[in-house]
Design a protein around this motif. Structure first.
Motif, mmCIF file in Angstrom:
data_model
loop_
_atom_site.group_PDB
_atom_site.id
_atom_site.type_symbol
_atom_site.label_atom_id
_atom_site.label_comp_id
_atom_site.label_asym_id
_atom_site.label_seq_id
_atom_site.Cartn_x
_atom_site.Cartn_y
_atom_site.Cartn_z
ATOM 1 N N GLY A 1 15.556 11.779 -28.606
ATOM 2 C CA GLY A 1 14.989 10.890 -29.201
ATOM 3 C C GLY A 1 15.730 9.409 -29.732
ATOM 4 O O GLY A 1 16.839 9.273 -29.456
ATOM 5 N N THR A 2 14.923 8.953 -30.509
ATOM 6 C CA THR A 2 15.629 7.447 -30.849
ATOM 7 C C THR A 2 15.127 7.384 -32.510
ATOM 8 O O THR A 2 13.995 7.889 -32.896
ATOM 9 C CB THR A 2 15.196 6.278 -30.388
ATOM 10 N N TYR A 3 16.080 7.035 -33.380
ATOM 11 C CA TYR A 3 15.735 6.372 -34.744
ATOM 12 C C TYR A 3 15.252 4.768 -34.537
ATOM 13 O O TYR A 3 16.370 4.169 -33.981
ATOM 14 C CB TYR A 3 16.433 6.635 -35.905
ATOM 15 N N PHE A 4 14.312 4.338 -35.113
ATOM 16 C CA PHE A 4 14.242 2.878 -35.322
ATOM 17 C C PHE A 4 14.615 2.469 -36.497
ATOM 18 O O PHE A 4 14.444 2.952 -37.814
ATOM 19 C CB PHE A 4 12.679 2.657 -34.940
ATOM 20 N N CYS A 5 15.475 1.652 -36.597
ATOM 21 C CA CYS A 5 16.273 0.930 -37.727
ATOM 22 C C CYS A 5 16.071 -0.539 -37.985
ATOM 23 O O CYS A 5 15.864 -1.324 -37.069
ATOM 24 C CB CYS A 5 17.992 1.389 -37.848
ATOM 25 N N VAL A 6 16.088 -0.879 -39.338
ATOM 26 C CA VAL A 6 16.303 -2.249 -39.686
ATOM 27 C C VAL A 6 17.339 -2.512 -40.652
ATOM 28 O O VAL A 6 17.452 -1.698 -41.834
ATOM 29 C CB VAL A 6 14.768 -2.709 -40.477
ATOM 30 N N ALA A 7 18.453 -3.491 -40.160
ATOM 31 C CA ALA A 7 19.476 -3.728 -40.869
ATOM 32 C C ALA A 7 19.050 -4.595 -42.168
ATOM 33 O O ALA A 7 17.965 -5.012 -42.021
ATOM 34 C CB ALA A 7 20.348 -4.478 -39.959
ATOM 35 N N GLU A 8 19.862 -4.668 -43.038
ATOM 36 C CA GLU A 8 19.571 -5.335 -44.469
ATOM 37 C C GLU A 8 19.543 -7.100 -44.019
ATOM 38 O O GLU A 8 18.837 -7.916 -44.605
ATOM 39 C CB GLU A 8 20.564 -5.184 -45.558
ATOM 40 N N ASP A 9 20.095 -7.352 -42.859
ATOM 41 C CA ASP A 9 19.907 -8.902 -42.385
ATOM 42 C C ASP A 9 18.783 -8.835 -41.326
ATOM 43 O O ASP A 9 18.561 -9.985 -40.737
ATOM 44 C CB ASP A 9 20.979 -9.238 -41.850
ATOM 45 N N ALA A 10 17.695 -7.955 -41.527
ATOM 46 C CA ALA A 10 16.480 -7.774 -40.737
ATOM 47 C C ALA A 10 16.911 -7.920 -39.262
ATOM 48 O O ALA A 10 15.811 -7.690 -38.483
ATOM 49 C CB ALA A 10 15.683 -9.324 -40.767
#
Length: 124
Positions: A96-105
């Motif tokens: 599968g996958t994890y959807f991630c958001v970095a601190e710079d968006a």
């Protein structure tokens, strides 16, 4: 080193005491370690699993977070959790996958490499 990089490692275990082979119910636990191997802090927002049994029956699971958490990982930090899955066959796999958001968006996906769920000593 990439700016946006999450590594995922998995350890699996067959849960004999929770399984009922006569009812085609095989329960497995898996422990996931998510590590931020990039250079920018990021948060795991959601997951998407593809679970396949040995008859090629596919089940997809999507949801927010992992075990009720949305871990925020600075570079070098990791988060570990244990969850489970049941199959109708003694063998199967998950990926599968994890959807991630970095601190710079910046938004990105971290791949969960395919891993095998199998009763002990049943693979030849």
């Amino acid at each position: 080193m990439a700016a946006y990089e999450i590594s995922v490692t998995v350890a699996t275990q067959y849960l004999k005491d929770q399984s009922d082979p006569e009812q085609n119910n095989f329960v497995f636990a898996y422990t996931i370690t998510i590590k931020n191997t990039g250079t920018v802090a990021a948060q795991v927002i959601s997951r998407h699993w593809i679970i396949t049994d040995s008859t090629n029956h596919v089940e997809e699971v999507k949801g927010l977070g992992v075990v009720g958490h949305q871990p925020f990982l600075a570079p070098g930090q990791s988060f570990e959790y244990t969850s489970g899955s049941s199959l109708r066959t003694p063998q199967g796999s998950m990926k599968g996958t994890y959807f991630c958001v970095a601190e710079d968006a910046h938004r990105f996906e971290a791949e969960i490499p395919e891993f095998v769920l199998s009763l002990p000593r049943t693979l030849h």
